[in-house]
Design an enzyme around this catalytic site. Sequence first.
Site, PDB file in Angstrom:
ATOM      1  N   GLY A   2      -2.717  22.040 -58.288  1.00 50.95           N
ATOM      2  CA  GLY A   2      -3.206  22.260 -57.060  1.00 50.95           C
ATOM      3  C   GLY A   2      -2.150  22.308 -56.069  1.00 50.95           C
ATOM      4  N   SER A   9      -7.780   8.384 -54.192  1.00 55.10           N
ATOM      5  CA  SER A   9      -8.467   8.333 -52.866  1.00 55.10           C
ATOM      6  C   SER A   9      -8.988   6.975 -52.439  1.00 55.10           C
ATOM      7  CB  SER A   9      -9.623   9.313 -52.733  1.00 55.10           C
ATOM      8  OG  SER A   9     -10.251   9.121 -51.517  1.00 55.10           O
ATOM      9  N   TYR A  61     -17.632  10.948 -56.563  1.00 59.49           N
ATOM     10  CA  TYR A  61     -16.189  11.303 -56.049  1.00 59.49           C
ATOM     11  C   TYR A  61     -15.900   9.792 -56.348  1.00 59.49           C
ATOM     12  CZ  TYR A  61     -12.218  12.507 -53.157  1.00 59.49           C
ATOM     13  OH  TYR A  61     -10.781  12.759 -52.866  1.00 59.49           O
TER      14      TYR A  61
HETATM   15  N1  LIG Z   1      -7.969  15.325 -47.737  1.00 63.79           N
HETATM   16  C1  LIG Z   1      -8.270  14.029 -47.875  1.00 63.79           C
HETATM   17  O1  LIG Z   1      -8.765  13.490 -46.940  1.00 63.79           O
HETATM   18  C2  LIG Z   1      -8.034  13.591 -49.151  1.00 63.79           C
HETATM   19  C3  LIG Z   1      -8.106  12.036 -49.331  1.00 63.79           C
HETATM   20  C4  LIG Z   1      -7.842  11.167 -50.322  1.00 63.79           C
HETATM   21  C5  LIG Z   1      -7.810  11.957 -51.642  1.00 63.79           C
HETATM   22  N2  LIG Z   1      -7.532  13.514 -51.465  1.00 63.79           N
HETATM   23  C6  LIG Z   1      -7.213  13.944 -52.886  1.00 63.79           C
HETATM   24  O2  LIG Z   1      -6.093  14.644 -52.652  1.00 63.79           O
HETATM   25  C7  LIG Z   1      -6.070  15.692 -53.617  1.00 63.79           C
HETATM   26  C8  LIG Z   1      -5.761  17.142 -52.742  1.00 63.79           C
HETATM   27  O3  LIG Z   1      -6.812  17.196 -51.977  1.00 63.79           O
HETATM   28  P1  LIG Z   1      -6.507  18.083 -50.470  1.00 63.79           P
HETATM   29  O4  LIG Z   1      -6.996  17.277 -49.438  1.00 63.79           O
HETATM   30  O5  LIG Z   1      -5.105  18.911 -50.636  1.00 63.79           O
HETATM   31  O6  LIG Z   1      -7.797  19.314 -50.763  1.00 63.79           O
HETATM   32  P2  LIG Z   1      -7.919  20.821 -50.792  1.00 63.79           P
HETATM   33  O7  LIG Z   1      -6.912  21.527 -49.651  1.00 63.79           O
HETATM   34  O8  LIG Z   1      -9.367  21.018 -50.629  1.00 63.79           O
HETATM   35  O9  LIG Z   1      -7.200  21.243 -51.718  1.00 63.79           O
HETATM   36  C9  LIG Z   1      -7.606  20.920 -53.247  1.00 63.79           C
HETATM   37  C10 LIG Z   1      -6.930  21.268 -54.322  1.00 63.79           C
HETATM   38  O10 LIG Z   1      -7.434  20.976 -55.565  1.00 63.79           O
HETATM   39  C11 LIG Z   1      -7.448  22.038 -56.424  1.00 63.79           C
HETATM   40  N3  LIG Z   1      -8.931  22.202 -57.095  1.00 63.79           N
HETATM   41  C12 LIG Z   1      -9.982  21.799 -56.716  1.00 63.79           C
HETATM   42  N4  LIG Z   1     -10.913  21.974 -57.820  1.00 63.79           N
HETATM   43  C13 LIG Z   1      -9.963  22.459 -58.871  1.00 63.79           C
HETATM   44  C14 LIG Z   1     -10.357  22.836 -60.197  1.00 63.79           C
HETATM   45  N5  LIG Z   1     -11.675  22.958 -60.788  1.00 63.79           N
HETATM   46  N6  LIG Z   1      -9.371  23.370 -61.199  1.00 63.79           N
HETATM   47  C15 LIG Z   1      -8.040  23.296 -60.539  1.00 63.79           C
HETATM   48  N7  LIG Z   1      -7.894  22.965 -59.388  1.00 63.79           N
HETATM   49  C16 LIG Z   1      -8.765  22.479 -58.445  1.00 63.79           C
HETATM   50  C17 LIG Z   1      -7.595  23.293 -55.663  1.00 63.79           C
HETATM   51  O11 LIG Z   1      -6.953  24.438 -56.143  1.00 63.79           O
HETATM   52  P3  LIG Z   1      -7.048  26.138 -55.858  1.00 63.79           P
HETATM   53  O12 LIG Z   1      -5.918  26.127 -54.473  1.00 63.79           O
HETATM   54  O13 LIG Z   1      -6.680  26.551 -56.783  1.00 63.79           O
HETATM   55  O14 LIG Z   1      -8.675  25.996 -55.214  1.00 63.79           O
HETATM   56  C18 LIG Z   1      -6.775  22.694 -54.362  1.00 63.79           C
HETATM   57  O15 LIG Z   1      -5.119  22.841 -54.703  1.00 63.79           O
HETATM   58  C19 LIG Z   1      -7.412  15.817 -54.227  1.00 63.79           C
HETATM   59  O16 LIG Z   1      -7.396  15.250 -55.522  1.00 63.79           O
HETATM   60  C20 LIG Z   1      -8.149  14.805 -53.375  1.00 63.79           C
HETATM   61  O17 LIG Z   1      -9.345  14.500 -54.058  1.00 63.79           O
HETATM   62  C21 LIG Z   1      -7.839  14.156 -50.540  1.00 63.79           C
END
Ligand SMILES: NC(=O)c1ccc[n+]([C@@H]2O[C@H](COP(=O)([O-])OP(=O)(O)OC[C@H]3O[C@@H](n4cnc5c(N)ncnc54)[C@H](OP(=O)(O)O)[C@@H]3O)[C@@H](O)[C@H]2O)c1
Length: 235
Positions: A12, A130, A143
């Site tokens: 991702g 998370s 989640y």
């Molecule tokens: N943002 C927050 O507040 C937060 C807090 C705690 C933890 N996190 C964790 O941090 C990580 C990154 O999240 P983010 O905030 O950067 O969110 P984001 O901008 O929505 O990005 C999500 C990422 O996950 C990939 N993804 C989602 N579903 C997928 C699938 N079925 N197969 C392959 N790739 C998939 C997406 O790839 P594509 O570009 O190909 O769609 C994207 O790169 C995640 O694990 C999330 O749970 C986020």
Amino acid sequence: MGAARRRALVTGGARGIGRAIVAALSDRGVDVVFTSRQPLKEQPEMAAEPYDLLDGDAEELIDRCVRRLGGLDTVILNAGEWAGGRIEKLPPQDWWRVVETNLRGNHLLARAALPALRASGAGSLLLVSSVIGQAGFPGDTAYASAKSAMTGFARALAKENGRESGVRVNVLAPGFVDTDMTTGLGERARQRIVDRTVLGRFGTAEEIAKAAVFLAEDATFCTGAVLTVDGGWTL
Ligand SMILES: NC(=O)c1ccc[n+]([C@@H]2O[C@H](COP(=O)([O-])OP(=O)(O)OC[C@H]3O[C@@H](n4cnc5c(N)ncnc54)[C@H](OP(=O)(O)O)[C@@H]3O)[C@@H](O)[C@H]2O)c1
């Protein structure tokens, strides 16, 4: 001759936290391949591999990365899906898809990557979990289940691998970060989160990336660790 360059896979990596991790690793001279589900039209020069956590062939992806980089020293399992709704509202198939994506998808990738990480001699696996997996959140039973299971998984895997191969397995638990994942939050929900956060704001993807690189690359005596990076939201 200088030290060999480290080789990393980030899942991702085209946007959000993953993109910031790719940039931070590249800045320090790590050779990085990342996954994305969409072709990157604007950046065809980037080392992107197509992969979907729901139905991707993990062994094949790892093979492609190993061939491309000549091996793998670090794997950062960052890709993840969020879908929410209170337990009676979120249909069971959506509930289980969130668990499938985050837990089954990462299990398969970790399993496929381990031989390469063992061969590295200084292998490191980092799972992006998370704070929701630690504290829970209304509407997030799916989640939270997947993200908290990732911690147990990482700790067991750390014990399976540390002594024999030195592979470290750690977990990063970000708090609320401004990315596509949080843009759908309503103003009131956002304000409540900010009010509960000791530092009084959301984090940035770059702040999470610094912690990810620390744990994956620099923290050579950390394994089975969970690093919470949340501005004090869980305090
Ligand atoms: N943002 C927050 O507040 C937060 C807090 C705690 C933890 N996190 C964790 O941090 C990580 C990154 O999240 P983010 O905030 O950067 O969110 P984001 O901008 O929505 O990005 C999500 C990422 O996950 C990939 N993804 C989602 N579903 C997928 C699938 N079925 N197969 C392959 N790739 C998939 C997406 O790839 P594509 O570009 O190909 O769609 C994207 O790169 C995640 O694990 C999330 O749970 C986020």
